[in-house]
Design a protein around this motif. Structure first.
Motif, PDB file in Angstrom:
ATOM      1  N   THR A  89       4.281   9.143  -1.142  1.00  0.00           N
ATOM      2  CA  THR A  89       4.864   8.372  -0.044  1.00  0.00           C
ATOM      3  C   THR A  89       3.794   8.184   1.017  1.00  0.00           C
ATOM      4  O   THR A  89       3.470   9.095   1.774  1.00  0.00           O
ATOM      5  CB  THR A  89       6.078   9.109   0.539  1.00  0.00           C
ATOM      6  N   GLN A 145       3.273  -0.695  -4.436  1.00  0.00           N
ATOM      7  CA  GLN A 145       4.545  -0.262  -5.019  1.00  0.00           C
ATOM      8  C   GLN A 145       4.698  -0.688  -6.472  1.00  0.00           C
ATOM      9  O   GLN A 145       5.522  -0.116  -7.201  1.00  0.00           O
ATOM     10  CB  GLN A 145       5.709  -0.785  -4.182  1.00  0.00           C
ATOM     11  N   LEU A 150       8.813   2.970  -8.694  1.00  0.00           N
ATOM     12  CA  LEU A 150       7.746   2.654  -7.752  1.00  0.00           C
ATOM     13  C   LEU A 150       6.454   3.311  -8.220  1.00  0.00           C
ATOM     14  O   LEU A 150       6.457   4.486  -8.610  1.00  0.00           O
ATOM     15  CB  LEU A 150       8.087   3.180  -6.353  1.00  0.00           C
ATOM     16  N   ALA A 210       5.064   4.580  -2.752  1.00  0.00           N
ATOM     17  CA  ALA A 210       5.969   4.060  -1.731  1.00  0.00           C
ATOM     18  C   ALA A 210       5.192   3.719  -0.473  1.00  0.00           C
ATOM     19  O   ALA A 210       4.551   4.593   0.128  1.00  0.00           O
ATOM     20  CB  ALA A 210       7.065   5.078  -1.419  1.00  0.00           C
ATOM     21  N   ALA A 212       9.350   0.334   0.959  1.00  0.00           N
ATOM     22  CA  ALA A 212      10.204   1.510   0.745  1.00  0.00           C
ATOM     23  C   ALA A 212      10.515   2.256   2.026  1.00  0.00           C
ATOM     24  O   ALA A 212      11.584   2.867   2.157  1.00  0.00           O
ATOM     25  CB  ALA A 212       9.532   2.453  -0.260  1.00  0.00           C
TER      26      ALA A 212
END
Length: 872
Positions: A135, A175, A182, A185, A231
């Protein structure tokens, strides 16, 4: 290879009394993600729920949930990891490419490297560590409205349309295109109305007009959230209309969740929730701040402290547990979409090998983007490209051999960095003599003339320093290991092994020595470090920068008596990122400009690599050099010492090329009037020096275009904290720019012809605009075709002009192509001042197509075509 992603699963199955969680719906990959997410959230205790809303989440062994840290960075390549990664040009430099395809590819490659790193983290049971997750808190799509902002280098420039298009390309590349999973993100930040000043960002409140909010500050976010399906979103430190952004009714509840229907996750900026009660004073305590942030949809607290109060808040009835469940479902949805709870065989990205790290295609693309980003600002008397027949070249300036500058900020560390000096050496080989002088520092005309005094430092009969390393920041307890360093000049990447298993993360060190003077007089001790440090001599503290927590250099003059001994102790601590600490000795010498210029006059050409550096501009930095404050700039002028040196170099009569490195617009009025050739090379990444050498000698024809306006002076700028757009950026600035937005020269020439567009259209319809573009020069090259729209007769508020289309094309010498743009009704619309809604004004509008803005003179693109049409 393990069958389930997440080492915690393996640990849990081995623990005594572990439940057979494999039978739970949360672990069944054949079920819909929503059903699996609902199942896992339903099984969490309140204490576990609260812990899962912090950026560093612990493992839950009874459910097989692995530990995970949400915090990771990929601004221009995967950053701050323990592994070597490809470092692309800084974000503002990538924006200067005006190439969405290149940005897409860069993000795609970065995601592959991030996957390879995350897969290694799983294998090594390191999923709880920061900067190893999937992330990424990127891209930064704030509008670079004021060149004094130190973090503007992280953005895609001053224009909402350019920012939105580049940001969308980045999100799509990062992504991936898989319909279920994904690749990584992305996270659009900082939402919203955020662009400095840095020193006051935790307490600032801004009240933008409805028009400026929707015309300037929100369009790029809308593009990424509504159209690119980003995201995540990060909310900003500052307040808007008296409410902190992470607890803002308008931004978070109305616009983000209700109007734009965003269903991804939101993270706070780091420690931004603390600001509610510490600086904004909008909340009485941590509990009220935590509750308000969660109610406004801030799902993750980066900071690890305030959200811990949510446990008692639920118990005391101040917030319902179901409110936490809303956030938790968003968070686990992202983790499921990343494939973290599915078998490796089902998730192709989970099989990404370590060979992706710094792979040949990635390195080649880093060079390509560095080449693409370089903007040729001036080239009189055909100074460039330089002749390959030259025998001697001078390379001078604070950025000539600066490895920190080319990497920008929020960066990774590659295996190899090419500076300007390196690039020229490799380009020219042994047959050309290169004369290198630093000349001046960025803002000072005194340099440390280094002296080799190693044999005067000793400890316990050994030359050098006693070095003690600790596994904490406070020099507490016993050192993990002790050794002898013959000198102190260390650079570690986060997670590197220092010795005896100690990693270069959250550690401290003490270096002890005795300095024996061989003569009476003085010597300068210069300290350089990126975190906290202090220097003690004979037990007395002479430098204390223990709370610095950023790169910085300090010097102390030690007065000496011959044969006397001085007890020296250097203490240092490192935080989360890279570790750099050095102690150097010598004498400060003032630069003699005339003497330096006389030496360099022997060269056939002089390259001055100057500008500024991420050592001076960046995020909340304790820099206090002339012209800089807290990471921001107090003036946009090129530092005076560099201008003075350039004057001396120019007086030699030899061709002088100014290679400017910067993350923001610099005012260079003297240089622009007198120096024959100027390149803006930004912070070009790992291959910056190669790209610069390629452009200097004509092996690459430059085609970068400015993503920001370069103003002539500070007087062109409104107040830094004034968030109205009047007088800002090319869209509202009525003065004459030194180098305008969209500007850039070439080594060849281009001409536009035959602009075609309808003369009348009805509201709500698309239109197609075409033109012919010809390379009329003798070299192959690239041109960036730009389309602008203006509403000169509108009664409402409107930009002077606004970019609504751009394309980068390669043309061989003599080649003609057709460029085509499609304009949507939204492109032809304006923002209503009262309600922020788009509307299409009836009447005449102006459309222009060319190599820059209409009315801007460009020596290598001969014309801009314009046409009026009427909207009925």
């Amino acid at each position: 290879m393990h069958k389930i992603l997440g080492i915690a699963f393996l640990l849990a199955t081995a623990s005594a009394g572990a439940q057979d969680f494999k039978s739970y719906p949360m672990w069944n990959p054949s079920l819909p993600i929503e059903q699996r997410v609902n199942d896992v959230v339903s099984r969490l205790t309140l204490e576990e729920k609260v812990a899962q809303m912090l950026n560093a989440t612990p493992a839950i062994a009874r459910l097989g949930i692995p530990a995970y840290d949400w915090w990771n960075e990929v601004l221009h390549g995967v950053a701050r990891t323990p592994f070597r990664t490809t470092v692309f040009p800084q974000a503002i430099a990538m924006a200067a490419t005006w190439d969405t395809n290149s940005l897409y590819r860069m993000a795609d490659y970065s995601a592959l490297e991030g996957r390879a790193i995350h897969n290694k983290a799983i294998e090594q049971n390191r999923t709880s560590e920061r900067y190893l997750g999937l992330t990424y808190w990127t891209p930064n799509i704030n509008i670079f409205r004021d060149p004094r902002w130190g973090r503007g280098q992280e953005t895609y420039g001053e224009d909402p349309f350019l920012t939105g298009m580049l940001g969308r390309a980045f999100v799509r590349g990062l992504q991936g295109e898989d319909p279920k999973y994904l690749k990584a993100a992305a996270c659009a930040k900082h939402f919203a109305v955020h662009s400095g000043p840095e020193p006051s960002r935790h307490a600032d409140n801004f009240n933008p007009t409805t028009y400026d909010l929707w015309d300037t500050y929100l369009p790029a976010f809308k593009e990424l959230i509504v159209d690119a399906n980003v995201a995540g979103v990060m909310c900003a430190y500052n307040a808007v209309n008296t409410q902190p952004c992470c607890g803002n009714d308008l931004l978070m509840n109305d616009i983000l969740r209700k109007q734009w229907k965003f269903n991804g996750y939101v993270t706070s900026d780091c420690w931004a929730i603390d600001d509610f009660f510490k600086y904004h004073k909008t909340h009485p305590d941590a509990t009220s701040a935590a509750i308000d942030a969660v109610v406004h949809g801030t799902d993750v607290e980066c900071g690890q402290t305030v959200y811990k109060t949510l446990y008692d808040a639920v118990k005391n009835g101040q917030i319902k547990e179901a409110q936490l469940d809303i956030s938790l479902k968003r968070l686990f949805t992202i983790r499921y979409r990343l494939g973290m709870f599915d078998p490796v065989a089902m998730v192709k990205y989970a099989q990404t090998p370590a060979t992706e790290l710094e792979s040949a295609p990635h390195q080649a693309h880093a060079l390509k983007m560095a080449q693409q980003s370089i903007v040729l600002l001036k080239n009189e008397q055909q100074t460039l490209p330089l002749r390959r027949s030259i025998k001697k070249i001078a390379v001078v300036g604070p950025n000539a051999n600066n490895r920190i500058a080319v990497l920008g900020n929020y960066n990774g560390i590659p295996s190899r960095i090419v500076t300007v000096l390196d690039g020229l050496k490799e380009k020219l080989g042994a047959g050309v003599e290169i004369m290198y002088e630093k000349g001046v520092d960025f803002t000072k005309d005194t340099l440390l003339a280094y002296t080799d005094l190693k044999n005067q430092f000793s400890w316990d009969g050994k030359q050098g320093f006693k070095a003690e390393y600790y596994n904490n920041r406070e020099l507490k307890g016993e050192p993990v290991f002790t050794t002898t360093d013959d000198h102190v000049d260390h650079t570690w990447q986060r997670g590197d092994i220092i010795g005896n298993g100690l990693t270069a993360t959250n550690f401290s060190a003490r270096y002890t020595t005795r300095f024996t003077a061989t003569a009476s007089g003085s010597t300068m001790l210069e300290l350089e470090a990126d975190d906290g440090y202090r220097l003690l001599i004979n037990g007395k503290e002479v430098i204390n920068a223990w709370l610095r927590n950023r790169w910085g250099a300090r010097a102390y003059q030690l007065n000496t008596v011959k044969d006397s001994s001085y007890h020296i102790v250097l203490e240092y601590w490192q935080g989360d990122d890279n570790a750099n600490v050095a102690l150097r000795t010598g004498q400060r010498m003032k630069t003699d400009y005339a003497a330096l210029a006389a030496r360099l006059a022997q060269a056939d050409a002089i390259i001055f690599a100057g500008g500024i550096s991420p050592q001076l501009e960046g995020e909340e930095m304790p820099v206090n050099a002339p012209g800089f404050n807290g990471g921001d700039r107090t003036t946009i002028q090129l530092p005076a010492v560099q201008t003075e040196l350039l004057k001396a170099l120019n007086a030699t009569g030899k061709p002088v090329v100014f290679v400017m490195m910067t993350g923001s617009a610099l005012a260079t009025p003297w240089e622009s009037a007198h120096i024959p050739a100027i390149l803006n090379a930004w912070y070009g990444g790992q291959s910056a020096g190669t790209a610069i050498a390629d452009v200097l000698f004509g092996d690459y024809n430059p085609a970068g275009r400015l993503p920001v306006t370069f103003y002539s002076s500070d007087s062109d700028l409104p107040g830094f904290s004034d968030y109205t757009m009047q007088g800002r950026t090319y869209r509202y600035f009525t003065g004459k720019a030194l180098y305008p937005f969209g500007y850039g020269l070439s080594y060849t020439n281009f001409r536009y012809a035959t602009l075609k567009a309808p003369t009348t259209i009805r509201t709500g319809n698309k239109i197609r605009v075409t033109a012919q573009l010809t390379n009329t020069g003798t070299r192959d090259g690239e041109e960036v075709a730009q389309l602008y729209i203006a509403h000169p007769n509108t009664k409402g508020k409107a930009p002077i002009r606004a970019l609504k289309g751009f394309q980068r094309h390669f043309l061989k010498a003599g080649q003609t192509i057709q460029v085509s743009f499609t304009l949507t009704p939204e492109d032809l619309s304006l923002v209503n001042e009262a309600n922020g809604q788009l509307y299409q004004p009836k009447g005449k509008i102006s459309i222009s197509v060319g190599g820059g803005q209409p009315g801007v003179t460009n020596a290598t693109t001969s014309n801009v075509l314009s046409q009026q049409l009427t909207i009925q």
